[in-house]
Write a protein that holds these residues in place. Structure first.
Motif, PDB file in Angstrom:
ATOM      1  N   VAL A 198       2.911   4.408   7.480  1.00  0.00           N
ATOM      2  CA  VAL A 198       3.564   3.266   6.131  1.00  0.00           C
ATOM      3  C   VAL A 198       3.491   3.955   5.614  1.00  0.00           C
ATOM      4  CG1 VAL A 198       4.291   1.326   5.715  1.00  0.00           C
ATOM      5  CG2 VAL A 198       5.131   2.281   8.525  1.00  0.00           C
ATOM      6  N   LEU A 199       4.079   4.045   4.379  1.00  0.00           N
ATOM      7  CA  LEU A 199       3.518   4.473   2.772  1.00  0.00           C
ATOM      8  C   LEU A 199       2.539   2.980   2.528  1.00  0.00           C
ATOM      9  CD1 LEU A 199       3.557   6.201   0.564  1.00  0.00           C
ATOM     10  CD2 LEU A 199       5.183   5.606  -0.049  1.00  0.00           C
ATOM     11  N   TYR A 200       1.599   2.772   1.926  1.00  0.00           N
ATOM     12  CA  TYR A 200       1.057   2.055   1.933  1.00  0.00           C
ATOM     13  C   TYR A 200       0.091   2.093   0.263  1.00  0.00           C
ATOM     14  CZ  TYR A 200      -3.302  -1.079   2.212  1.00  0.00           C
ATOM     15  OH  TYR A 200      -4.578  -2.019   1.645  1.00  0.00           O
ATOM     16  N   ALA A 201       0.039   0.771  -0.335  1.00  0.00           N
ATOM     17  CA  ALA A 201      -0.700   1.502  -2.042  1.00  0.00           C
ATOM     18  C   ALA A 201      -0.987  -0.429  -2.391  1.00  0.00           C
ATOM     19  CB  ALA A 201      -0.001   2.088  -2.354  1.00  0.00           C
ATOM     20  N   SER A 202      -2.511  -0.429  -2.657  1.00  0.00           N
ATOM     21  CA  SER A 202      -2.389  -1.524  -3.694  1.00  0.00           C
ATOM     22  C   SER A 202      -3.535  -1.404  -5.217  1.00  0.00           C
ATOM     23  CB  SER A 202      -3.632  -2.264  -2.453  1.00  0.00           C
ATOM     24  OG  SER A 202      -3.164  -2.875  -1.392  1.00  0.00           O
ATOM     25  N   THR A 203      -3.214  -1.903  -6.242  1.00  0.00           N
ATOM     26  CA  THR A 203      -3.083  -1.544  -7.448  1.00  0.00           C
ATOM     27  C   THR A 203      -4.283  -2.710  -8.125  1.00  0.00           C
ATOM     28  OG1 THR A 203      -1.200  -2.085  -8.423  1.00  0.00           O
ATOM     29  CG2 THR A 203      -0.843   0.209  -8.290  1.00  0.00           C
ATOM     30  N   ASN A 204      -3.924  -3.687  -7.239  1.00  0.00           N
ATOM     31  CA  ASN A 204      -4.549  -4.935  -7.471  1.00  0.00           C
ATOM     32  C   ASN A 204      -5.309  -5.662  -7.107  1.00  0.00           C
ATOM     33  OD1 ASN A 204      -3.576  -5.014 -10.968  1.00  0.00           O
ATOM     34  ND2 ASN A 204      -1.759  -5.173  -9.573  1.00  0.00           N
ATOM     35  N   ILE A 205      -6.336  -5.771  -6.787  1.00  0.00           N
ATOM     36  CA  ILE A 205      -8.380  -5.835  -5.973  1.00  0.00           C
ATOM     37  C   ILE A 205      -8.960  -6.664  -6.550  1.00  0.00           C
ATOM     38  CG2 ILE A 205      -8.900  -5.513  -3.730  1.00  0.00           C
ATOM     39  CD1 ILE A 205      -7.333  -3.568  -3.199  1.00  0.00           C
ATOM     40  N   LYS A 206      -9.195  -7.959  -6.845  1.00  0.00           N
ATOM     41  CA  LYS A 206      -9.951  -8.444  -7.168  1.00  0.00           C
ATOM     42  C   LYS A 206     -11.075  -9.565  -6.571  1.00  0.00           C
ATOM     43  CE  LYS A 206     -11.113 -10.447 -11.787  1.00  0.00           C
ATOM     44  NZ  LYS A 206     -11.324 -10.689 -13.077  1.00  0.00           N
ATOM     45  N   GLY A 207     -12.583  -9.599  -5.697  1.00  0.00           N
ATOM     46  CA  GLY A 207     -12.926 -10.569  -5.274  1.00  0.00           C
ATOM     47  C   GLY A 207     -12.498 -11.280  -4.135  1.00  0.00           C
TER      48      GLY A 207
ATOM     49  N   GLN B 293       8.379  -1.961  -0.972  1.00  0.00           N
ATOM     50  CA  GLN B 293       8.535  -3.330  -1.276  1.00  0.00           C
ATOM     51  C   GLN B 293       6.730  -3.461  -2.020  1.00  0.00           C
ATOM     52  OE1 GLN B 293       9.553  -5.487   2.070  1.00  0.00           O
ATOM     53  NE2 GLN B 293      11.402  -4.699   2.175  1.00  0.00           N
ATOM     54  N   LEU B 294       6.822  -4.506  -3.320  1.00  0.00           N
ATOM     55  CA  LEU B 294       5.388  -4.608  -3.749  1.00  0.00           C
ATOM     56  C   LEU B 294       5.920  -6.688  -3.374  1.00  0.00           C
ATOM     57  CD1 LEU B 294       3.155  -4.403  -5.211  1.00  0.00           C
ATOM     58  CD2 LEU B 294       4.883  -5.134  -7.525  1.00  0.00           C
ATOM     59  N   ARG B 295       4.163  -7.097  -2.914  1.00  0.00           N
ATOM     60  CA  ARG B 295       4.188  -8.423  -3.427  1.00  0.00           C
ATOM     61  C   ARG B 295       2.658  -8.937  -3.185  1.00  0.00           C
ATOM     62  NH1 ARG B 295       5.735 -10.768   2.386  1.00  0.00           N
ATOM     63  NH2 ARG B 295       4.730 -12.475   2.173  1.00  0.00           N
ATOM     64  N   TRP B 296       2.444  -9.969  -3.414  1.00  0.00           N
ATOM     65  CA  TRP B 296       1.065 -10.468  -3.918  1.00  0.00           C
ATOM     66  C   TRP B 296       0.628 -11.383  -2.371  1.00  0.00           C
ATOM     67  CZ3 TRP B 296      -1.830  -9.094  -7.726  1.00  0.00           C
ATOM     68  CH2 TRP B 296      -1.910  -8.005  -8.330  1.00  0.00           C
ATOM     69  N   LEU B 297      -0.238 -11.004  -1.976  1.00  0.00           N
ATOM     70  CA  LEU B 297      -0.934 -11.989  -1.128  1.00  0.00           C
ATOM     71  C   LEU B 297      -1.135 -13.100  -1.469  1.00  0.00           C
ATOM     72  CD1 LEU B 297      -2.775  -8.751   1.111  1.00  0.00           C
ATOM     73  CD2 LEU B 297       0.306  -9.770   1.373  1.00  0.00           C
ATOM     74  N   MET B 298      -1.384 -13.810  -0.294  1.00  0.00           N
ATOM     75  CA  MET B 298      -1.892 -15.151  -0.542  1.00  0.00           C
ATOM     76  C   MET B 298      -3.088 -15.781   0.152  1.00  0.00           C
ATOM     77  SD  MET B 298      -0.922 -16.655  -3.657  1.00  0.00           S
ATOM     78  CE  MET B 298      -1.015 -19.137  -2.507  1.00  0.00           C
ATOM     79  N   PRO B 299      -4.243 -16.558   0.289  1.00  0.00           N
ATOM     80  CA  PRO B 299      -5.488 -16.452   1.975  1.00  0.00           C
ATOM     81  C   PRO B 299      -4.663 -16.788   3.000  1.00  0.00           C
ATOM     82  CG  PRO B 299      -5.849 -17.662  -0.837  1.00  0.00           C
ATOM     83  CD  PRO B 299      -4.547 -17.377  -0.628  1.00  0.00           C
ATOM     84  N   HIS B 300      -5.028 -16.132   4.059  1.00  0.00           N
ATOM     85  CA  HIS B 300      -4.421 -16.709   5.402  1.00  0.00           C
ATOM     86  C   HIS B 300      -3.402 -15.598   5.104  1.00  0.00           C
ATOM     87  CE1 HIS B 300      -7.895 -19.132   5.565  1.00  0.00           C
ATOM     88  NE2 HIS B 300      -7.283 -19.575   5.308  1.00  0.00           N
ATOM     89  N   ASP B 301      -3.490 -14.880   4.244  1.00  0.00           N
ATOM     90  CA  ASP B 301      -1.936 -13.812   4.685  1.00  0.00           C
ATOM     91  C   ASP B 301      -2.854 -12.364   5.602  1.00  0.00           C
ATOM     92  OD1 ASP B 301      -0.255 -14.775   3.948  1.00  0.00           O
ATOM     93  OD2 ASP B 301       0.156 -13.196   1.179  1.00  0.00           O
TER      94      ASP B 301
ATOM     95  N   LEU C  68      -7.756 -11.645  -5.375  1.00  0.00           N
ATOM     96  CA  LEU C  68      -7.077 -11.271  -5.347  1.00  0.00           C
ATOM     97  C   LEU C  68      -6.202  -9.549  -5.646  1.00  0.00           C
ATOM     98  CD1 LEU C  68      -4.258 -11.310  -8.164  1.00  0.00           C
ATOM     99  CD2 LEU C  68      -6.121 -10.329  -9.486  1.00  0.00           C
ATOM    100  N   HIS C  69      -5.213  -9.576  -4.329  1.00  0.00           N
ATOM    101  CA  HIS C  69      -4.753  -8.433  -3.859  1.00  0.00           C
ATOM    102  C   HIS C  69      -3.400  -8.734  -3.926  1.00  0.00           C
ATOM    103  CE1 HIS C  69      -5.033  -5.408  -0.936  1.00  0.00           C
ATOM    104  NE2 HIS C  69      -5.898  -5.864  -0.359  1.00  0.00           N
ATOM    105  N   ASP C  70      -2.221  -7.107  -4.630  1.00  0.00           N
ATOM    106  CA  ASP C  70      -1.561  -7.323  -4.295  1.00  0.00           C
ATOM    107  C   ASP C  70      -1.168  -6.000  -3.235  1.00  0.00           C
ATOM    108  OD1 ASP C  70      -2.329  -4.762  -5.240  1.00  0.00           O
ATOM    109  OD2 ASP C  70      -0.412  -4.841  -6.808  1.00  0.00           O
TER     110      ASP C  70
END
Length: 250
Positions: free
Chosen positions: A39-48, A23-31, A15-17
């Motif tokens: 560039v301004l970058y952040a992630s707040t939900n990272i799991k497994g 711009q906010l988006r959720w990543l999928m496998p193989h993204d 799980l990774h946003d």
């Protein structure tokens, strides 16, 4: 956060946003995610999460680049799409490229630095191939914008070369940074932007030396050099001849 290095990572599972600028988006496998430097970058939900990640400064590849990084690899452009959804075959190729980089990094080769540089370059070439298959319209539009900007710069030089000798003056008129102007002109002409100014000054100097009775001091004043000595040094450095020698050749 803003980083002074480029970031590339491939998500394989978990799980990774991601938030790039606003711009906010959720990543999928193989993204595959490309985050250019600054560039301004952040992630707040990272799991497994599982995958590969690479960080490098643009200077690391300078010896392999011909012009700006974003000109050769458009996914580093600030306005580009920075998330590429790879298919299985593309993902496998990119994974192997990451694995080669890791193997060299963990090894003890005497050529480690050069090998790493080459393998990172190969990774970027693979990504560019995937990117072009999806965003050819963006790439063509970007190239068109570069040509248009270079054309606008040429027109300004023709109009102002006598009294404006610095690239930053033209960048200001175009409302862009001197670096951006330099990168664009180099990408479209293969030459730095100041060369266009100097060539136009030399062309005008030759015309005035060969077709007028103006003194060398008057020509220097007309072309807005600080003094005759500065003008003569410029001409000598660029042509190998003094203004007087050029005048006598006509």
């Amino acid at each position: 956060m803003r980083r002074n290095f480029n970031l590339i990572y491939l998500l394989l599972d978990g799980l990774h946003d991601i938030r790039l600028d606003d711009q906010l988006r959720w990543l999928m496998p193989h993204d595959l995610v490309i985050v250019p430097a600054n560039v301004l970058y952040a992630s707040t939900n990272i799991k497994g999460c599982k995958g590969f990640c690479l960080e490098f400064k643009t200077e690391f590849l300078e010896s392999l680049l011909q012009g700006a990084l974003a000109e050769q690899f458009p996914f580093f452009d600030l306005d580009a799409e920075h998330v590429i959804s790879l298919n299985a075959n593309e993902s496998n190729l990119v994974q192997r490229s990451f694995e080669n980089i890791i193997e060299v990094y963990n090894g003890h080769s005497r050529e480690k630095t050069q090998l790493l540089r080459d393998y990172v370059h190969i990774l970027l070439l693979l990504i560019r191939d995937c990117y072009k298959a999806r965003y050819t319209v963006y790439i063509k539009e970007k190239a068109t914008r570069a040509v248009q900007l270079t054309s606008a710069y040429k027109h300004l030089v023709d109009e102002h070369f006598r009294d404006m000798h610095e690239v930053q003056q033209y960048a200001s008129l175009l409302n862009i940074t001197p670096k951006h102007l330099s990168d664009v002109v180099k990408s479209t002409t293969g030459k730095p932007p100041h060369e266009m100014i100097h060539n136009r000054l030399l062309q005008e100097a030759r015309t005035l030396l060969g077709n007028t009775e103006m003194s060398i001091a008057e020509i220097a004043y007309t072309l807005h050099f600080d003094d005759q000595s500065h003008f003569s040094h410029f001409v000598k450095r660029k042509t190998g001849h003094t203004p007087l020698e050029i005048r006598k050749s006509f």
